[in-house]
Scaffold this motif. Structure first.
Motif, PDB file in Angstrom:
ATOM      1  N   GLY A  11     -43.013   6.012-100.553  1.00  0.00           N
ATOM      2  CA  GLY A  11     -43.065   5.947-102.232  1.00  0.00           C
ATOM      3  C   GLY A  11     -41.371   6.046-103.143  1.00  0.00           C
ATOM      4  O   GLY A  11     -40.733   5.694-102.813  1.00  0.00           O
ATOM      5  N   VAL A  12     -41.729   5.610-104.626  1.00  0.00           N
ATOM      6  CA  VAL A  12     -40.456   5.770-104.802  1.00  0.00           C
ATOM      7  C   VAL A  12     -40.422   7.842-105.492  1.00  0.00           C
ATOM      8  O   VAL A  12     -41.398   8.099-106.389  1.00  0.00           O
ATOM      9  N   THR A  13     -39.072   7.508-105.542  1.00  0.00           N
ATOM     10  CA  THR A  13     -37.861   8.809-106.480  1.00  0.00           C
ATOM     11  C   THR A  13     -36.906   8.331-107.231  1.00  0.00           C
ATOM     12  O   THR A  13     -36.422   7.372-107.003  1.00  0.00           O
ATOM     13  N   ALA A  14     -37.319   9.055-108.324  1.00  0.00           N
ATOM     14  CA  ALA A  14     -36.031   9.054-108.942  1.00  0.00           C
ATOM     15  C   ALA A  14     -35.230   9.593-109.594  1.00  0.00           C
ATOM     16  O   ALA A  14     -35.972  11.045-109.694  1.00  0.00           O
ATOM     17  N   ARG A  46     -36.073   3.435-103.545  1.00  0.00           N
ATOM     18  CA  ARG A  46     -37.262   2.774-102.410  1.00  0.00           C
ATOM     19  C   ARG A  46     -36.691   2.596-101.174  1.00  0.00           C
ATOM     20  O   ARG A  46     -35.794   2.226-101.141  1.00  0.00           O
ATOM     21  N   ASP A  47     -36.968   2.916-100.133  1.00  0.00           N
ATOM     22  CA  ASP A  47     -37.271   2.714 -98.786  1.00  0.00           C
ATOM     23  C   ASP A  47     -35.129   2.793 -98.793  1.00  0.00           C
ATOM     24  O   ASP A  47     -34.778   2.227 -97.858  1.00  0.00           O
ATOM     25  N   GLY A  48     -34.717   3.189 -98.802  1.00  0.00           N
ATOM     26  CA  GLY A  48     -33.788   4.504 -98.650  1.00  0.00           C
ATOM     27  C   GLY A  48     -32.491   3.306 -99.501  1.00  0.00           C
ATOM     28  O   GLY A  48     -31.570   4.055 -98.897  1.00  0.00           O
ATOM     29  N   ALA A 436     -30.090   7.988 -97.922  1.00  0.00           N
ATOM     30  CA  ALA A 436     -30.542   7.381 -98.059  1.00  0.00           C
ATOM     31  C   ALA A 436     -32.299   7.721 -98.406  1.00  0.00           C
ATOM     32  O   ALA A 436     -32.950   7.466 -98.042  1.00  0.00           O
ATOM     33  N   GLY A 437     -32.472   8.165-100.246  1.00  0.00           N
ATOM     34  CA  GLY A 437     -33.541   8.777-100.485  1.00  0.00           C
ATOM     35  C   GLY A 437     -33.998   9.298-100.243  1.00  0.00           C
ATOM     36  O   GLY A 437     -34.988   9.778-100.473  1.00  0.00           O
ATOM     37  N   ARG A 438     -33.530  10.769 -99.162  1.00  0.00           N
ATOM     38  CA  ARG A 438     -33.969  11.706 -98.755  1.00  0.00           C
ATOM     39  C   ARG A 438     -33.146  13.264 -99.373  1.00  0.00           C
ATOM     40  O   ARG A 438     -31.970  12.867 -99.698  1.00  0.00           O
TER      41      ARG A 438
END
Ligand code: GUN
Ligand code: ZN
Length: 446
Positions: A11-14, A46-48, A436-438
């Protein structure tokens, strides 16, 4: 933490904290126009990709209730760093002292690179290299392999496992190198083509056709490199250009018909929009013009140039109006002495001083982020924190060391904060790296 890769947060990480990105090129517009800074920003991923960037107060209400918010105090979020020219197989000899470029290549680089005939050694070095990149906040690099295709398989496989956007290619060398490191025109072509088939545009990876430099390729091999570039959409061309005076004299002997060093590449179809030339220290005004006309880029490698005594890169020439050339910053390890882009920025500042050019901290950060992305034809994909960019982020620690913490009290502007980060910072200043969001790296407290 680098070794244990955390699972993707669904999901969404901020990320919340002070954040900086670029709205323009600080070599082209005033700093105030080039910078986008918010002391309390939210970077929504979101999604990388980055889905939103702006003041936390404005964006928080729009977050889904299940969103994860990671808060970074006393930190500065910046786009993940880009190293536009690096030889990962030279990591085992980083800091090997002795000699100028051509001696150093013969006595250190060409010896070290022979070990990459062993895929296990290549794999272990690639893992060590990419883990170190993450510790340094480097999320994209343009990487030289050795002549062995396995060296490129190793670095691409390791990058794919980490989700990183990386560019790499096998070095082409068919003369003036040890027999164990040479290929032939046909073998170099075939092996490069097979690597392109295996890796180019797989995940976030891209291939770079990599004739090492003009002295180690015959005209026929350079022509084959040109064919590879022509035949494969979106591949890069990376090589070295005008790094030292001895090298330039040698190129003149080897290619007597060429107008100059750059022309050797141009006449073999190697001067184009996705060409990235390492160094570019000793270039004429005419050569700068031809680089600009082609839309090609220079990777400036200050720690390497100082280590090898190659000369001082001239920003004033590179950026001269009306033909400013795209310039990226690069470590050039193992000629370079660090994988830290902060330390590389500091060295770029000092080199520029030697040439009478006042490189601002804001320009230095641009070279390692948005400017690097432009030079690698990746603008809009990496090097920025605005929506649509890959969510590659470095979290810089404003209290990384006692001296950094002490000095920061006296900073009165973002520009001063950046100056302290680059002059005093290194891997200790990278609190976390997101790829990429990780979360891909988190610095352990000392
Ligand atoms: N020119 C050709 N090969 C190399 C290399 O490995 N390092 C540097 N700095 N310059 C080169
Ligand atoms: Zn190099």
């Amino acid at each position: 933490m680098t070794a244990a890769r955390p699972a993707l947060v669904d999901g969404v990480t901020a990320l919340r904290g002070a954040a900086m990105t670029f709205a323009g090129d600080p070599f082209a517009v005033p700093a105030a126009e080039a910078l986008a800074f918010d002391p309390d920003a939210l970077v929504v991923m979101r999604d990388g990709r980055i889905a939103a960037f702006g003041p936390a107060a404005a964006l928080l209400p729009s977050l889904p209730p299940a969103a994860t918010i990671v808060r970074y105090a006393n930190a500065l979020l910046v786009p993940g760093f880009i190293d536009a020219h690096v030889h990962y197989p030279q990591l085992p000899i980083i800091g090997a002292c002795g000699g100028t470029l051509l001696d150093w290549l013969e006595h250190y680089a060409f010896v070290a690179e022979q070990r990459f005939a062993d895929p296990a050694f290549a794999a272990a070095t690639a893992e060590a290299y990419l883990d170190e990149c993450l510790r340094q906040g480097v999320t994209t690099a343009a990487v030289y392999g050795t002549v062995h295709p396995g060296s490129v398989d190793a670095v691409f496989a390791a990058a794919l496992a980490r989700g990183m956007r990386m560019i790499a290619g096998k070095s082409l060398m068919d003369r003036n190198a040890p027999a164990a490191l040479t290929d032939t025109v046909q073998r170099g072509y075939d092996e490069s083509k097979a690597l392109i088939g295996r890796w180019h545009r797989r995940g976030r990876l891209a291939y770079a056709v990599t004739p090492r430099f003009a002295p180690t390729s015959s005209p026929e091999q350079l022509a084959a490199a040109g064919a590879l570039v022509r035949e494969h959409d979106g591949v890069y061309l990376q090589t070295h250009l005008a790094e030292t005076s001895d090298e330039i004299a040698w190129v003149k002997q080897l290619f007597p018909g060429a107008q100059d060093y750059l022309d050797v590449y141009a006449r073999h179809g190697l001067l184009g929009r996705r060409s990235v030339f390492g160094h570019g220290i000793h270039l004429s005004d005419g050569a700068w013009q031809r680089i600009f006309d082609a839309g090609a880029a220079i990777a400036h490698c200050p720690t390497s140039n100082n280590f090898l005594g190659s000369g001082h890169f001239r920003f004033g020439d590179a950026k001269r109006a009306p033909r400013p050339v795209r310039v990226a910053l690069a470590t050039d390890v193992g000629g370079g002495t660090t994988l830290s882009m902060l330390a590389t920025m500091a060295e770029a500042y000092k080199v520029a001083r030697h040439t009478g050019f006042g490189l601002t901290p804001i320009q230095a950060f641009w070279l390692a982020t948005g400017g690097g992305a432009e030079a690698l034809d990746l603008a809009g994909k990496v090097g920025g924190l605005t929506p649509g960019h890959d969510a590659d982020i470095a979290v810089l620690d404003l209290a990384a060391t006692p001296l950094v913490a002490y000095r920061m009290q006296f900073c009165e502007s973002l520009s001063e904060t950046l100056a302290v980060l680059m002059m005093l910072g290194d891997d200790r200043a990278v609190r976390a790296t997101w790829v990429a969001g990780r979360l891909a790296h988190e610095r352990r407290p000392a």
